[in-house]
Design a protein around this motif. Structure first.
Motif, short mmCIF file in Angstrom:
data_model
loop_
_atom_site.label_atom_id
_atom_site.label_comp_id
_atom_site.label_asym_id
_atom_site.label_seq_id
_atom_site.Cartn_x
_atom_site.Cartn_y
_atom_site.Cartn_z
N SER A 123 -32.48 -49.15 58.76
CA SER A 123 -31.21 -48.22 58.57
C SER A 123 -30.30 -49.47 57.62
O SER A 123 -29.03 -48.68 57.54
CB SER A 123 -30.61 -48.09 59.72
N THR A 238 -27.33 -41.43 65.96
CA THR A 238 -27.19 -41.62 64.37
C THR A 238 -25.61 -41.83 64.35
O THR A 238 -24.83 -41.76 65.15
CB THR A 238 -27.55 -40.14 63.99
N TRP A 239 -25.44 -42.33 63.22
CA TRP A 239 -24.12 -42.59 62.54
C TRP A 239 -23.08 -41.51 62.61
O TRP A 239 -23.33 -40.30 62.03
CB TRP A 239 -24.23 -43.18 61.19
N SER A 241 -22.57 -39.02 64.51
CA SER A 241 -22.66 -37.56 64.82
C SER A 241 -21.91 -37.35 66.23
O SER A 241 -21.53 -38.17 66.90
CB SER A 241 -24.28 -37.52 65.41
N LYS A 276 -30.62 -45.07 63.35
CA LYS A 276 -30.89 -43.78 63.37
C LYS A 276 -32.40 -43.67 64.22
O LYS A 276 -33.19 -43.86 63.67
CB LYS A 276 -31.15 -42.94 61.98
N SER A 291 -32.00 -39.87 58.91
CA SER A 291 -31.02 -38.83 58.74
C SER A 291 -30.02 -38.79 59.83
O SER A 291 -30.36 -39.00 60.94
CB SER A 291 -31.69 -37.59 58.49
N ASN A 292 -28.93 -38.69 59.55
CA ASN A 292 -27.80 -38.51 60.58
C ASN A 292 -27.72 -36.88 61.07
O ASN A 292 -28.08 -36.22 60.12
CB ASN A 292 -26.37 -39.16 60.07
N ARG A 293 -27.13 -36.84 62.20
CA ARG A 293 -26.69 -35.44 62.76
C ARG A 293 -25.59 -35.08 62.16
O ARG A 293 -24.61 -34.83 62.90
CB ARG A 293 -27.07 -35.32 64.31
#
Length: 349
Positions: A123, A238-239, A241, A276, A291-293
């Motif tokens: 990441s 995740t980042w 989210s 993530k 992927s981030n949310r």
């Protein structure tokens, strides 16, 4: 760039005189079938688990040590021998540029010889920062928590990795021996998942999500795809989210945002974690994604690699908490004598 998608590794394609097959490595340079490394929010300490010891515990060497886990694993990347090949991909490459949103928010290195393929997903933006063991870890990567997953596979599995990179539209920024990399595959239409077996027989599953032009989470959220496929509720980190957007799925599986993490290498809140990953609430699956949310990422390609291991899933369930301050505190991290303290950037990273 599209000539790099298919990785063709057949006996005799690469030299047969190299000393030992390419492999993920531990901190003393020994071969391991796989590992997961989770760096703390500030600095270079981390917790680590691998195929030989599935307890998640603090490692002795810092993440940027030139004789540590990552440096040993990346040795083929540094050496660039005629007997090996590699590609490095990232939408945030070390040249300071950022790939367009048509590419996946994906980062990794694939290294290969005639016997094995090593797939290192991570990441960390701008990684690897250089091509030597003394400069491979970026100073900016010391800020915020980061995660790495490495798996050693037989060369016969190389087509699956090629299909995955094609499915997530990975942005390739560095390569070696590109003439040994050819595109001769047809990737399945997303979303899809396929099983993988490591060289040591460990079960993995890779996921490629679809793109949603309308930012519909039922189509474009990677973690919806994972939850529906595994038929499991998920705890997700995740980042940036948000637990309330989007989180509730009344008739399907729950997707719960992890708000804080407590490990042997330190504790941190959700807003300091750039990794993530997700873990099933009850099944033996733990995944590292790209992927981030965030709704903006539902319209980008993306994917994940999941390991089916009860010890690993248990360890990651143990370190997570779904309660926390829910604040994005900009904790400064000292990234070393050559760098001033940096504040975490508020945009998607």
């Amino acid at each position: 760039m599209d000539v790099l998608w298919m990785i063709v590794l057949t006996t005799g394609l690469l030299g047969s005189h190299c000393e030992g097959a390419i492999s993920c490595k531990n901190e003393i340079g020994g071969d391991v079938d796989w590992f997961i490394l989770y760096k703390n929010k500030c600095g270079v300490d981390y917790v680590y688990t691998d195929s030989k010891d599935q307890n998640l515990k603090k490692n002795n060497k810092p993440v940027n040590n030139q004789a540590g886990v990552l440096a040993h694993t990346l040795n083929p990347y540094f050496e660039k021998s005629s007997d090996s090949a590699f590609i490095a991909y990232s939408d945030q490459p070390p040249n300071g540029k950022t790939a367009s949103s048509t590419y996946g928010h994906s980062k990794g290195v694939v290294m290969m010889d005639k016997d094995n393929v090593v797939w290192l997903l991570h990441s960390t933006p701008r990684f690897p920062a250089g091509d030597k063991s003394t400069n491979f870890y970026p100073d900016s990567g010391k800020t915020n928590a980061q995660i790495f997953m490495c798996v050693t596979l037989k060369s016969t599995e190389s087509a699956q990795i090629a299909q995955h990179l094609k499915g997530i539209n990975a942005y390739i920024f560095d390569k070696h021996n590109p003439e040994k990399l050819r595109d001769s595959s047809t990737a399945p239409q997303p979303p899809y998942h396929e099983d993988l077996k490591s060289a040591g027989g460990q079960q993995f599953t890779r996921f490629v999500k679809q793109i949603s032009g309308t930012r519909d989470p039922e189509e474009g959220d990677l973690y919806v795809t994972i939850a529906d496929t595994l038929r499991s509720n998920l705890y997700i980190q995740t980042w940036h989210s948000k637990p309330e957007d989007p989180n509730k799925r009344p008739k399907k599986y729950q997707l719960v945002t992890i708000m804080s993490v407590k490990t042997a290498a330190g504790s941190w809140e959700h807003g300091s974690d750039h990794s993530k990953w997700c873990v099933s609430d009850s099944k033996d699956w733990m995944c590292v994604g790209d992927s981030n949310r965030e709704p903006s990422q539902f319209e980008r390609p993306g994917g994940a690699l999941c390991i089916n291991s009860k010890p690993v899933a248990d360890e990651f369930r143990q370190i997570k908490s779904i309660t926390g301050s829910n604040t994005d505190s900009n904790t400064d991290c000292d990234t070393g004598p050559s760098s001033s303290k940096r504040k975490r950037v508020g945009s998607l990273s």
